[in-house]
Design an enzyme around this catalytic site. Structure first.
Site, mmCIF file in Angstrom:
data_model
loop_
_atom_site.group_PDB
_atom_site.id
_atom_site.type_symbol
_atom_site.label_atom_id
_atom_site.label_comp_id
_atom_site.label_asym_id
_atom_site.label_seq_id
_atom_site.Cartn_x
_atom_site.Cartn_y
_atom_site.Cartn_z
ATOM 1 N N THR A 1 9.943 -0.524 6.584
ATOM 2 C CA THR A 1 9.086 -0.524 5.409
ATOM 3 C C THR A 1 9.927 -0.909 4.206
ATOM 4 O OG1 THR A 1 7.688 0.791 3.935
ATOM 5 C CG2 THR A 1 9.446 1.969 5.056
ATOM 6 N N GLY A 2 9.372 -1.763 3.392
ATOM 7 C CA GLY A 2 10.069 -2.160 2.171
ATOM 8 C C GLY A 2 9.728 -1.281 0.992
ATOM 9 N N CYS B 1 0.838 -1.205 0.000
ATOM 10 C CA CYS B 1 0.000 0.000 0.000
ATOM 11 C C CYS B 1 0.871 1.253 0.000
ATOM 12 C CB CYS B 1 -0.937 0.000 1.206
ATOM 13 S SG CYS B 1 -0.105 -0.144 2.809
ATOM 14 N N ARG C 1 4.198 2.877 13.094
ATOM 15 C CA ARG C 1 2.802 2.466 13.230
ATOM 16 C C ARG C 1 2.172 3.265 14.376
ATOM 17 N NH1 ARG C 1 1.711 -2.689 10.868
ATOM 18 N NH2 ARG C 1 2.977 -2.761 8.974
#
Length: 481
Positions: free
Chosen positions: A347-348, A289, A370
């Site tokens: 995060t990738g 996303c 988060r």
């Protein structure tokens, strides 16, 4: 008559006009596979108030409100044409018509603008293409809603089955209930019934078989009348080609993963690199996303200004991968309570940029936090540009991209001064530029990009599936390149 009375009379008149649009928009969709849009927002199956609100929202991006009195003649003109499957943006038609000085009538102008979708130019209506959902969690259920919504005339994509592990007594009833009601995205728009004897959920007339299996090897889809289907893996359990190839069972033609792919699995961001999908490719990923949120505006900025380097910081809503309360988790921090903490994690998305934008040589780094909200995240994209510019120029560019470019389905634009995360629940765009928060200083730009990490991403997944199955119909007027 007072000003108050004038306003109310005007509102009632616009309600009447919007109400008259609904049956015309519905018939175009059901009978001809034509989706009527307003600045990339579908008006199919929308209420009177929704149509009016969509017209009013146009002021956020176009600078002034559109009136239904302006767009009704274009809808009426469309009903008189021999249209084939297509998407037609009446907001763009109205905008371009106002700037046209040839003296054409609305009917003449509309016929010319959508000529590629009429008569001998129109494409054939597609036979229904079967779709199977493997997994039925947050993304799976939203993709199901979208597929059911887009079933339209019965052509295009047809959700035939979902595959899940058995969950005990009343499993199918509970799964149907989760499809019917969602704490974030609200009620399902339509009716849902359950046929326990046939292990099926019937949603708006679509019969969806519920198949229980613990492993892909246990399912022969042809036994359920499913053939040449697209399987959408929402579990994320397998992310490389070898693992995902297990889904290529009888009845399944292609596999689409709703998570970042590993190894040589193509990571696709619709609007950016979906045209690179090879016709014979059977396995692909829709990336994450966050990748879908940052890559379209990154491309828009790179194309216009050049990008030398960048960093993305995502402030991301919590997900089911985290714990409600402190408990063991294989990751370092995700075991800590999601509703009670801000949690630094990886995060990738930054590394995935290279797969989606291979021509962009600029190094992009990234990290994520988060936070205790259930949906909608924001990506803060800090860029060193190839040339100096101004805030006004950047905003004008991104506003234009959101309105007229091939990225208009991916990038949205808001000037609302009091916008907050919950305002973007249900957004169908993968990224929404917050104009008020944008900062530019010479060759440095910082973009604040909202995204519904559940629904906006699910829309991107469906667009990729539409593309690989050939049911992604052309849009008119054609976006500016």
């Amino acid at each position: 008559m007072t000003v108050k009375d004038d306003s109310f009379t005007d509102w009632k008149n616009r309600e009447e006009i919007a109400e008259s649009m609904i049956p015309m928009i519905g018939r175009l969709h059901r009978e001809r596979d034509v989706t009527v849009l307003l600045h990339s927002r579908s008006l199919v199956n929308k209420s009177v108030v929704s149509i009016l609100k969509t017209h009013r929202f146009a002021r956020q991006i176009a600078g002034e409100e559109l009136s239904v009195t302006d767009t009704l003649p274009f809808v009426q003109a469309l009903t008189t044409l021999d249209l084939g499957p297509s998407q037609i943006d009446i907001g763009r038609l109205a905008e371009i018509y106002q700037a046209d000085d040839r003296g054409l009538s609305v009917a003449e102008f509309t016929a010319e603008a959508v000529a590629g979708a009429t008569g001998g130019n129109k494409i054939d209506r597609r036979e229904p293409r079967d779709v199977v959902l493997y997994g039925f969690g947050r993304i799976g259920r939203l993709v199901a809603r979208l597929l059911i919504e887009k079933a339209g005339s019965g052509n295009g994509l047809r959700l035939r089955a979902i595959v899940v592990r058995g969950g005990g007594d009343q499993d199918i009833i509970k799964r149907a209930s989760l499809l019917r009601r969602d704490s974030i995205h609200g009620q399902f728009q339509g009716t849902i019934t359950v046929d326990e004897a046939e292990s099926a959920i019937i949603a708006n007339g679509n019969t969806i078989k519920v198949i229980y299996a613990n492993d892909p090897s246990e399912v022969d889809y042809t036994a359920y009348g499913i053939d040449n289907a697209i399987l959408i893996d929402n579990t994320g359990k397998w992310r490389d080609r070898e693992g995902l190839s297990q889904h290529l069972r009888p009845g399944i033609d292609k596999v689409v993963l709703t998570a970042p792919g590993k190894g040589d699995v193509p990571n696709i961001v619709h609007g950016v690199n979906h045209d690179t999908i090879k016709p014979d490719e059977q396995i692909l990923s829709c990336a994450s996303c966050t990748t879908n949120a940052i890559v379209p505006p990154l491309k828009a900025m790179a194309d216009e200004y050049g990008v030398l380097r960048g960093h993305v910081e995502t402030v991301h809503s919590f997900t089911n991968d985290q714990n409600l309360l402190d408990n063991y988790h294989k990751a370092d921090r995700r075991g800590r309570s999601a509703p009670l903490n801000m949690v630094i994690t990886e995060t990738g998305a930054a590394s995935a940029v290279a797969k989606a934008l291979p021509d962009l040589k600029a190094p992009i780094t990234g990290s994520s936090i988060r936070v205790p909200v259930p949906d909608v995240s924001i990506a803060i994209l800090s860029l060193r540009l190839g040339r100096e510019t101004t805030r006004e120029e950047v905003l004008d560019h991104l506003r234009d991209v959101s309105l007229t470019s091939p990225l208009k389905r991916q990038i949205d634009f808001t000037t609302a001064p009091d916008a907050v995360s919950s305002d973007f629940i249900g957004s169908r765009h993968s990224s929404i530029v917050d104009a008020g928060a944008t900062k530019v200083d010479g060759d440095n730009a910082i973009l604040y990009l909202w995204y519904d990490n559940e629904f906006g991403y699910s829309c991107q997944v469906v667009r990729v599936v539409q593309h690989v199955t050939g049911v992604e119909y052309p849009t008119y007027p054609a976006p500016a390149v």
